[in-house]
Motif scaffolding. Structure first.
Motif, PDB file in Angstrom:
ATOM      1  N   ILE A 118      -9.795  -2.159  -6.465  1.00 41.86           N
ATOM      2  CA  ILE A 118      -9.150  -0.966  -5.318  1.00 41.86           C
ATOM      3  C   ILE A 118      -8.186   0.520  -6.117  1.00 41.86           C
ATOM      4  N   ARG A 119      -7.934   0.328  -7.171  1.00 43.27           N
ATOM      5  CA  ARG A 119      -7.960   1.638  -7.944  1.00 43.27           C
ATOM      6  C   ARG A 119      -9.210   2.080  -8.885  1.00 43.27           C
ATOM      7  N   GLY A 120      -9.649   1.528  -9.201  1.00 42.68           N
ATOM      8  CA  GLY A 120     -11.128   1.726  -9.910  1.00 42.68           C
ATOM      9  C   GLY A 120     -11.943   2.887  -8.721  1.00 42.68           C
ATOM     10  N   HIS A 170      13.318  -0.899  -5.749  1.00 45.73           N
ATOM     11  CA  HIS A 170      12.000  -1.845  -5.667  1.00 45.73           C
ATOM     12  C   HIS A 170      11.848  -1.771  -7.266  1.00 45.73           C
ATOM     13  N   TYR A 171      11.958  -0.685  -7.642  1.00 45.13           N
ATOM     14  CA  TYR A 171      10.880  -0.178  -9.482  1.00 45.13           C
ATOM     15  C   TYR A 171      12.115  -0.100 -10.261  1.00 45.13           C
ATOM     16  N   ASP A 172      13.035  -1.063 -10.060  1.00 43.45           N
ATOM     17  CA  ASP A 172      14.624  -1.193 -11.143  1.00 43.45           C
ATOM     18  C   ASP A 172      14.143  -1.403 -12.018  1.00 43.45           C
ATOM     19  N   ASP A 173      13.560  -2.252 -12.797  1.00 43.40           N
ATOM     20  CA  ASP A 173      12.707  -2.001 -14.073  1.00 43.40           C
ATOM     21  C   ASP A 173      12.028  -1.385 -14.749  1.00 43.40           C
ATOM     22  N   LEU A 174      12.068   0.074 -14.102  1.00 44.06           N
ATOM     23  CA  LEU A 174      11.833   1.386 -14.488  1.00 44.06           C
ATOM     24  C   LEU A 174      12.156   2.371 -14.709  1.00 44.06           C
ATOM     25  N   LYS A 175      13.560   1.818 -14.570  1.00 40.98           N
ATOM     26  CA  LYS A 175      14.717   2.792 -14.562  1.00 40.98           C
ATOM     27  C   LYS A 175      14.983   3.681 -15.557  1.00 40.98           C
ATOM     28  N   ILE A 206      -2.401   4.593  -5.440  1.00 42.21           N
ATOM     29  CA  ILE A 206      -2.291   3.738  -4.172  1.00 42.21           C
ATOM     30  C   ILE A 206      -1.656   2.807  -3.466  1.00 42.21           C
ATOM     31  N   ILE A 207      -1.038   1.071  -4.743  1.00 43.96           N
ATOM     32  CA  ILE A 207      -1.125   0.209  -4.540  1.00 43.96           C
ATOM     33  C   ILE A 207      -0.261  -0.476  -5.315  1.00 43.96           C
ATOM     34  N   HIS A 208       0.794  -1.467  -5.358  1.00 48.14           N
ATOM     35  CA  HIS A 208       1.535  -2.282  -5.925  1.00 48.14           C
ATOM     36  C   HIS A 208       1.439  -3.230  -5.716  1.00 48.14           C
ATOM     37  N   GLY A 209       1.627  -4.438  -6.743  1.00 49.53           N
ATOM     38  CA  GLY A 209       1.059  -5.477  -6.909  1.00 49.53           C
ATOM     39  C   GLY A 209       2.753  -6.171  -7.823  1.00 49.53           C
ATOM     40  N   SER A 210       2.962  -7.116  -7.196  1.00 49.75           N
ATOM     41  CA  SER A 210       3.745  -7.893  -8.498  1.00 49.75           C
ATOM     42  C   SER A 210       3.245  -8.523  -9.829  1.00 49.75           C
ATOM     43  N   ILE A 268       0.724  -1.023   0.137  1.00 49.28           N
ATOM     44  CA  ILE A 268      -0.285  -0.366  -0.222  1.00 49.28           C
ATOM     45  C   ILE A 268       0.919   1.282  -0.175  1.00 49.28           C
ATOM     46  N   LYS A 269       0.313   2.316  -0.765  1.00 48.34           N
ATOM     47  CA  LYS A 269       1.648   3.576  -1.055  1.00 48.34           C
ATOM     48  C   LYS A 269       1.468   4.011  -0.232  1.00 48.34           C
ATOM     49  N   PRO A 270       2.194   5.278  -0.024  1.00 46.70           N
ATOM     50  CA  PRO A 270       2.072   6.215   1.060  1.00 46.70           C
ATOM     51  C   PRO A 270       0.487   7.174   0.775  1.00 46.70           C
ATOM     52  N   PRO A 324      10.536   7.852 -18.139  1.00 44.31           N
ATOM     53  CA  PRO A 324      10.539   9.151 -18.167  1.00 44.31           C
ATOM     54  C   PRO A 324      10.416   9.386 -16.914  1.00 44.31           C
ATOM     55  N   PHE A 325       9.130   8.976 -16.521  1.00 49.26           N
ATOM     56  CA  PHE A 325       8.972   8.755 -14.786  1.00 49.26           C
ATOM     57  C   PHE A 325       9.151   8.089 -14.085  1.00 49.26           C
ATOM     58  N   PHE A 326      10.131   7.524 -13.745  1.00 56.07           N
ATOM     59  CA  PHE A 326      10.694   7.196 -12.866  1.00 56.07           C
ATOM     60  C   PHE A 326      11.457   7.741 -11.896  1.00 56.07           C
ATOM     61  N   ALA A 363      10.158  10.693 -10.171  1.00 56.32           N
ATOM     62  CA  ALA A 363       8.528  11.079  -9.834  1.00 56.32           C
ATOM     63  C   ALA A 363       8.055   9.627  -9.291  1.00 56.32           C
ATOM     64  N   LEU A 364       7.990   8.450  -9.607  1.00 52.08           N
ATOM     65  CA  LEU A 364       7.425   7.038  -9.020  1.00 52.08           C
ATOM     66  C   LEU A 364       8.762   7.312  -8.065  1.00 52.08           C
ATOM     67  N   VAL A 365      10.014   7.026  -8.082  1.00 53.63           N
ATOM     68  CA  VAL A 365      10.694   6.999  -6.452  1.00 53.63           C
ATOM     69  C   VAL A 365      10.411   7.967  -5.819  1.00 53.63           C
ATOM     70  N   ILE A 380      -5.202   9.244 -10.237  1.00 55.50           N
ATOM     71  CA  ILE A 380      -4.270   9.945 -11.029  1.00 55.50           C
ATOM     72  C   ILE A 380      -3.610   8.567 -11.390  1.00 55.50           C
ATOM     73  N   MET A 381      -2.952   8.501 -12.361  1.00 55.24           N
ATOM     74  CA  MET A 381      -1.919   7.468 -12.553  1.00 55.24           C
ATOM     75  C   MET A 381      -0.646   7.179 -11.232  1.00 55.24           C
ATOM     76  N   GLY A 382      -0.034   9.030 -11.299  1.00 59.02           N
ATOM     77  CA  GLY A 382       1.026   8.575 -10.468  1.00 59.02           C
ATOM     78  C   GLY A 382       0.794   8.567  -9.004  1.00 59.02           C
ATOM     79  N   ARG A 383      -0.389   7.902  -8.872  1.00 62.56           N
ATOM     80  CA  ARG A 383      -0.985   8.334  -7.239  1.00 62.56           C
ATOM     81  C   ARG A 383      -1.941   6.762  -6.813  1.00 62.56           C
ATOM     82  N   ALA A 411      -6.516  -1.979 -12.713  1.00 63.45           N
ATOM     83  CA  ALA A 411      -5.209  -1.142 -14.398  1.00 63.45           C
ATOM     84  C   ALA A 411      -4.407   0.189 -14.178  1.00 63.45           C
ATOM     85  N   THR A 412      -3.016  -0.279 -14.125  1.00 62.85           N
ATOM     86  CA  THR A 412      -2.057   0.875 -13.662  1.00 62.85           C
ATOM     87  C   THR A 412      -3.128   2.359 -13.827  1.00 62.85           C
ATOM     88  N   ASN A 413      -3.644   2.452 -14.670  1.00 60.00           N
ATOM     89  CA  ASN A 413      -3.895   3.498 -15.183  1.00 60.00           C
ATOM     90  C   ASN A 413      -5.241   4.332 -14.422  1.00 60.00           C
TER      91      ASN A 413
END
Ligand code: ATP
Ligand code: MG
Length: 137
Positions: free
Chosen positions: A101-103, A48-53, A113-117, A8-10, A56-58, A60-62, A108-111, A90-92
């Motif tokens: 949960i996101r729905g 944690h988000y190494d695969d997205l480095k 609220i939750i991450h899943g593998s 659960i993101k910040p 362009p949004f990396f 801000a994501l970090v 906002i894509m950049g907010r 979906a991510t967006n």
């Protein structure tokens, strides 16, 4: 048994969504086997988000992911990786179905609220990044 890493993101923590999110996974039938509150450093968030480095949004994501405490969890059960992603949506958030949960909780894509593998390899990698063996029940 299959396991996945869920965080659960910040903003999810800030907005008081911890109990609701845990309840959704519990009611679905999954088992909580790892749980802790962690405030990640930016270095850890980047790992944690190494695969997205390269994205362009990396940066801000970090910053977002390291902006406060996150609830780090390991959930266990049949097909929990894929089904967990379905519970998340979906991510967006604009594309996330109502009832996910996101729905239900964000716009906002950049907010979001939750991450899943996203697969067996990332689940294994993320669980070992966040949890020691003796922290999992
Ligand atoms: P997560 O890994 O957090 O569960 P995801 O697997 O649905 O999300 P990823 O492609 O792994 O999506 O992206 C990780 C996170 O980066 C997303 O949850 C989102 O917060 C952010 N993100 C992804 N794509 C974009 C984008 N185009 N613009 C802004 N932020 C994005
Ligand atoms: Mg992802």
């Amino acid at each position: 048994k299959e396991r996945t890493f869920i965080a659960i993101k910040p903003d999810g923590v800030n907005r008081g969504l911890i109990a609701d999110i845990i309840a959704r996974f519990e009611k679905k039938g999954f088992k909580l086997v790892g749980l802790k509150l962690v405030h990640p450093t930016e270095d850890f968030a980047a790992e944690h988000y190494d695969d997205l480095k390269a994205r362009p949004f990396f940066p801000a994501l970090v910053k977002y992911f390291a902006s406060g405490p996150v609830v780090a969890m390991v959930w266990e059960g049949k097909d929990v990786i894929l089904t967990g992603r379905k519970l998340i949506g979906a991510t967006n958030p604009a594309d996330a179905a109502v009832g996910t949960i996101r729905g239900d909780y964000c716009i906002i894509m950049g907010r979001n609220i939750i991450h899943g593998s996203d697969g067996a390899d990332s689940a294994k990698h993320e669980i070992s990044l966040w949890f020691k063996e003796n922290e999992i029940a």
